[in-house]
Design a protein around this motif. Structure first.
Motif, PDB file in Angstrom:
ATOM      1  N   ALA A 120      36.794  44.631  40.749  1.00  0.00           N
ATOM      2  CA  ALA A 120      35.859  43.763  40.235  1.00  0.00           C
ATOM      3  C   ALA A 120      36.372  43.034  38.953  1.00  0.00           C
ATOM      4  O   ALA A 120      35.872  41.740  38.870  1.00  0.00           O
ATOM      5  N   LEU A 121      37.083  43.494  38.194  1.00  0.00           N
ATOM      6  CA  LEU A 121      37.884  42.716  37.153  1.00  0.00           C
ATOM      7  C   LEU A 121      38.414  41.684  37.795  1.00  0.00           C
ATOM      8  O   LEU A 121      38.736  40.400  37.316  1.00  0.00           O
ATOM      9  N   LEU A 138      38.031  40.022  40.807  1.00  0.00           N
ATOM     10  CA  LEU A 138      37.290  39.277  41.529  1.00  0.00           C
ATOM     11  C   LEU A 138      36.311  38.371  40.459  1.00  0.00           C
ATOM     12  O   LEU A 138      36.506  37.298  40.596  1.00  0.00           O
ATOM     13  N   LEU A 139      36.047  38.997  39.514  1.00  0.00           N
ATOM     14  CA  LEU A 139      35.158  38.272  38.441  1.00  0.00           C
ATOM     15  C   LEU A 139      36.237  37.183  37.567  1.00  0.00           C
ATOM     16  O   LEU A 139      35.552  36.205  37.147  1.00  0.00           O
ATOM     17  N   THR A 140      37.444  37.755  37.399  1.00  0.00           N
ATOM     18  CA  THR A 140      38.481  36.624  36.643  1.00  0.00           C
ATOM     19  C   THR A 140      38.813  35.522  37.639  1.00  0.00           C
ATOM     20  O   THR A 140      39.642  34.755  37.398  1.00  0.00           O
ATOM     21  N   GLY A 141      38.583  35.782  38.954  1.00  0.00           N
ATOM     22  CA  GLY A 141      39.145  34.795  39.795  1.00  0.00           C
ATOM     23  C   GLY A 141      40.452  35.085  40.337  1.00  0.00           C
ATOM     24  O   GLY A 141      41.072  34.068  41.001  1.00  0.00           O
TER      25      GLY A 141
END
Length: 244
Positions: free
Chosen positions: A104-105, A107-110
């Motif tokens: 998740a980290l 993905l969220l940070t790109g």
């Protein structure tokens, strides 16, 4: 090409697999059949993945289904390695607890795009690391509790809660599950050149890019495995994951 896919490769693989099984049998390790079956399963599974991977990476639904399949197989494998009773499914918790926040980290940070060509290998590496840590931590903790049952009961007699008494005995043994990942990270570049690094170089990336990717993989693995071990230890201490 690193290895040509031809008859010679097949013969070498067969010889290595037979040698592994023969040595295990000669040393009375009791794993000869498991070694042969593991090798054959790996060949069949990799052949299947090689066929499916091109289709899976094209759209999101099959990509998510494939990731879910990896997770389900990891849970089943880890749970059955730890215990043979119905509590094996609790292995789903430490694996998810370690992998889900890390993915998740990313993905969220790109840093990790939602594309199969990137998501599948990275998620697979993290799930594999969590699987190994969960199995080693859970088995070591339960083995220690069995061997030192008297000490656990003594701690309870002194007033410790069941959970606390089990933790005092199982924690040092379970923490050993972190050693393979720690040693791999400490010796990277000096003893081994892991797959992500070599794969990036073979794919045309610069050594700096390959090193950055490999560093990310190793650090993420340490975080995932630490969470997995801590979680499986807590489950064992609370009696959720146990042996008959």
């Amino acid at each position: 090409m690193l290895l040509p896919v031809n008859l010679t490769l097949g013969i070498v693989l067969a010889v290595l697999l037979a040698a592994a099984a023969a040595v295990a049998a000669w040393a009375s390790l009791g794993r000869s059949c498991e070694i042969v079956l593991a090798g054959l399963r790996a060949a069949v599974q990799l052949a299947g993945v090689s066929v499916l991977i091109g289709w899976v990476v094209r759209s999101l639904p099959p990509l998510l289904c494939f990731v879910a399949l990896m997770y389900a197989v990891a849970v089943r494998t880890a749970g059955r390695r730890i215990t043979g009773n119905r509590t094996w499914w609790w292995a789903a918790v430490p694996i998810a607890a370690g992998v889900a926040p890390a993915v998740a980290l990313l993905l969220l940070t790109g840093l990790l795009p939602v594309r199969g060509i990137a998501l599948i290998p990275v998620t697979g590496i993290l799930i594999g690391g969590a699987l190994t840590a969960t199995v080693l931590g859970g088995r070591r903790a339960l083995d220690e509790l069995t061997a030192r049952r008297g000490e656990v009961e003594a701690g309870m007699a002194l007033g410790l809660l069941d959970r606390d008494a089990r933790l005092e005995i199982a924690r040092p043994a379970a923490s050993d599950a972190l050693l393979p990942g720690l040693d791999q990270t400490r010796t990277v570049g000096l003893v081994t050149l892991p797959g992500a690094f070599v794969g990036m170089l073979l794919g045309g990336a610069s050594p700096v890019q390959a090193g950055a990717v490999q560093l990310f993989v190793l650090v993420a693995l340490m975080a995932v495995q630490a969470v997995a071990v801590a979680t499986v230890l807590e489950l064992v201490a609370r009696g959720r994951l146990h042996r008959d």
